[in-house]
Design a protein around this motif. Sequence first.
Motif, PDB file in Angstrom:
ATOM      1  N   PRO A 208       0.808  -1.227   0.000  1.00 33.92           N
ATOM      2  CA  PRO A 208       0.000   0.000   0.000  1.00 33.92           C
ATOM      3  C   PRO A 208       0.843   1.282   0.000  1.00 33.92           C
ATOM      4  CG  PRO A 208       0.101  -0.875   2.194  1.00 33.92           C
ATOM      5  CD  PRO A 208       0.861  -1.832   1.310  1.00 33.92           C
ATOM      6  N   ARG A 209       1.729   1.375  -0.967  1.00 34.32           N
ATOM      7  CA  ARG A 209       2.615   2.536  -1.081  1.00 34.32           C
ATOM      8  C   ARG A 209       2.666   2.930  -2.554  1.00 34.32           C
ATOM      9  NH1 ARG A 209       8.800   3.117   1.013  1.00 34.32           N
ATOM     10  NH2 ARG A 209       9.501   3.849  -1.008  1.00 34.32           N
ATOM     11  N   ILE A 210       2.190   4.116  -2.868  1.00 35.32           N
ATOM     12  CA  ILE A 210       2.125   4.620  -4.240  1.00 35.32           C
ATOM     13  C   ILE A 210       3.245   5.640  -4.401  1.00 35.32           C
ATOM     14  CG2 ILE A 210       0.665   5.762  -5.936  1.00 35.32           C
ATOM     15  CD1 ILE A 210      -1.747   4.917  -4.111  1.00 35.32           C
ATOM     16  N   VAL A 211       4.052   5.482  -5.460  1.00 35.74           N
ATOM     17  CA  VAL A 211       5.251   6.307  -5.629  1.00 35.74           C
ATOM     18  C   VAL A 211       5.259   6.946  -7.014  1.00 35.74           C
ATOM     19  CG1 VAL A 211       7.789   6.291  -5.580  1.00 35.74           C
ATOM     20  CG2 VAL A 211       6.512   4.724  -4.110  1.00 35.74           C
ATOM     21  N   SER A 212       5.683   8.193  -7.081  1.00 39.08           N
ATOM     22  CA  SER A 212       5.779   8.885  -8.375  1.00 39.08           C
ATOM     23  C   SER A 212       6.910   8.288  -9.199  1.00 39.08           C
ATOM     24  CB  SER A 212       5.994  10.386  -8.175  1.00 39.08           C
ATOM     25  OG  SER A 212       7.189  10.645  -7.457  1.00 39.08           O
ATOM     26  N   ILE A 213       6.736   8.332 -10.518  1.00 36.28           N
ATOM     27  CA  ILE A 213       7.737   7.808 -11.459  1.00 36.28           C
ATOM     28  C   ILE A 213       8.353   8.966 -12.213  1.00 36.28           C
ATOM     29  CG2 ILE A 213       8.098   6.410 -13.532  1.00 36.28           C
ATOM     30  CD1 ILE A 213       5.726   4.726 -12.728  1.00 36.28           C
ATOM     31  N   GLY A 214       9.675   8.985 -12.317  1.00 37.09           N
ATOM     32  CA  GLY A 214      10.364   9.972 -13.148  1.00 37.09           C
ATOM     33  C   GLY A 214      10.281  11.391 -12.633  1.00 37.09           C
ATOM     34  N   SER A 215      10.430  11.573 -11.351  1.00 35.08           N
ATOM     35  CA  SER A 215      10.383  12.923 -10.775  1.00 35.08           C
ATOM     36  C   SER A 215      11.749  13.596 -10.927  1.00 35.08           C
ATOM     37  CB  SER A 215       9.996  12.854  -9.297  1.00 35.08           C
ATOM     38  OG  SER A 215       8.759  12.235  -9.148  1.00 35.08           O
ATOM     39  N   GLN A 216      12.149  13.834 -12.153  1.00 32.90           N
ATOM     40  CA  GLN A 216      13.466  14.397 -12.424  1.00 32.90           C
ATOM     41  C   GLN A 216      13.536  15.846 -11.961  1.00 32.90           C
ATOM     42  OE1 GLN A 216      13.969  13.777 -16.594  1.00 32.90           O
ATOM     43  NE2 GLN A 216      14.147  11.576 -16.377  1.00 32.90           N
ATOM     44  N   ASP A 217      14.570  16.155 -11.209  1.00 31.83           N
ATOM     45  CA  ASP A 217      14.790  17.501 -10.681  1.00 31.83           C
ATOM     46  C   ASP A 217      13.582  18.022  -9.912  1.00 31.83           C
ATOM     47  OD1 ASP A 217      17.340  17.541 -11.842  1.00 31.83           O
ATOM     48  OD2 ASP A 217      16.525  18.266 -13.740  1.00 31.83           O
ATOM     49  N   ALA A 218      12.816  17.128  -9.342  1.00 31.86           N
ATOM     50  CA  ALA A 218      11.643  17.516  -8.562  1.00 31.86           C
ATOM     51  C   ALA A 218      11.570  16.610  -7.336  1.00 31.86           C
ATOM     52  CB  ALA A 218      10.372  17.403  -9.402  1.00 31.86           C
ATOM     53  N   VAL A 219      10.455  16.642  -6.666  1.00 34.96           N
ATOM     54  CA  VAL A 219      10.259  15.882  -5.442  1.00 34.96           C
ATOM     55  C   VAL A 219       9.611  14.540  -5.774  1.00 34.96           C
ATOM     56  CG1 VAL A 219       9.052  15.879  -3.225  1.00 34.96           C
ATOM     57  CG2 VAL A 219      10.035  17.995  -4.107  1.00 34.96           C
ATOM     58  N   THR A 220      10.153  13.460  -5.240  1.00 32.96           N
ATOM     59  CA  THR A 220       9.509  12.153  -5.336  1.00 32.96           C
ATOM     60  C   THR A 220       8.405  12.112  -4.291  1.00 32.96           C
ATOM     61  OG1 THR A 220      11.520  11.072  -6.086  1.00 32.96           O
ATOM     62  CG2 THR A 220       9.824   9.668  -5.116  1.00 32.96           C
ATOM     63  N   VAL A 221       7.203  11.791  -4.724  1.00 31.73           N
ATOM     64  CA  VAL A 221       6.060  11.746  -3.805  1.00 31.73           C
ATOM     65  C   VAL A 221       5.739  10.292  -3.495  1.00 31.73           C
ATOM     66  CG1 VAL A 221       3.615  12.288  -3.491  1.00 31.73           C
ATOM     67  CG2 VAL A 221       5.112  13.915  -4.665  1.00 31.73           C
ATOM     68  N   ILE A 222       5.585   9.997  -2.208  1.00 33.51           N
ATOM     69  CA  ILE A 222       5.187   8.674  -1.735  1.00 33.51           C
ATOM     70  C   ILE A 222       3.860   8.833  -0.999  1.00 33.51           C
ATOM     71  CG2 ILE A 222       5.755   6.738  -0.223  1.00 33.51           C
ATOM     72  CD1 ILE A 222       8.727   7.556  -0.603  1.00 33.51           C
ATOM     73  N   ILE A 223       2.852   8.081  -1.454  1.00 29.76           N
ATOM     74  CA  ILE A 223       1.538   8.113  -0.801  1.00 29.76           C
ATOM     75  C   ILE A 223       1.364   6.798  -0.055  1.00 29.76           C
ATOM     76  CG2 ILE A 223      -0.952   8.323  -1.134  1.00 29.76           C
ATOM     77  CD1 ILE A 223      -0.293   9.609  -3.899  1.00 29.76           C
ATOM     78  N   ASN A 224       1.349   6.866   1.257  1.00 32.03           N
ATOM     79  CA  ASN A 224       1.062   5.689   2.074  1.00 32.03           C
ATOM     80  C   ASN A 224      -0.447   5.598   2.197  1.00 32.03           C
ATOM     81  OD1 ASN A 224       3.841   4.981   2.762  1.00 32.03           O
ATOM     82  ND2 ASN A 224       3.838   6.948   3.810  1.00 32.03           N
ATOM     83  N   THR A 225      -0.992   4.436   1.851  1.00 32.28           N
ATOM     84  CA  THR A 225      -2.443   4.320   1.772  1.00 32.28           C
ATOM     85  C   THR A 225      -2.914   3.008   2.376  1.00 32.28           C
ATOM     86  OG1 THR A 225      -4.320   4.543   0.260  1.00 32.28           O
ATOM     87  CG2 THR A 225      -2.413   3.309  -0.560  1.00 32.28           C
TER      88      THR A 225
END
Length: 177
Positions: A145-162
């Motif tokens: 139950p962990r959703i993660v952003s893909i390809g967050s180049q030069d930005a913030v990687t977002v992790i959604i715990n759900t």
Amino acid sequence: MKKYIHYLTIAIISILFTGCTENDDEFFATESVTATNKIEVSASGNVLNVTCNFDRLLNHGSDFPLDLFLTSTSRKFFFNYSMQKRNTSGNWENYIPDNITASEGDNLLGSYISGIQELDALDTTYEYDTDITLNPGQYRVVIEPRIVSIGSQDAVTVIINTTTVGAVNNTLEFTVN
């Protein structure tokens, strides 16, 4: 003079290594949030359905929603789940489905399935909807139950715990007749 060079060398090495740490979050920008009930699983007949849809503006319990696209610059997120089938000995073994159809989003198959949510054409919702047609047998699906952003180049990687709707402790066991 040799004494000063020796002390200067030690000082430079000390300065270089005092900034080193093993905590990845200090090197890579990561935003971790919690939002319940973003993944849903259900079994009906011989079809397992897995969905994961969430708004680009994610309400996560704070006063202001998080704009996932502006934060991560990512048009895709993913989560992983695995399938198991009970063998004739009664033991669970890994199972990779043959008949998997994504009506929204995409799937990457390996020893587990990566469900990929894609931002819709209106840039408002990340969507994933997959049907897996199964042969008769006993099955178990285990959701991470962990959703993660893909390809967050030069930005913030977002992790959604759900959490997962339709599964107890992120696990769904069912039988296909």
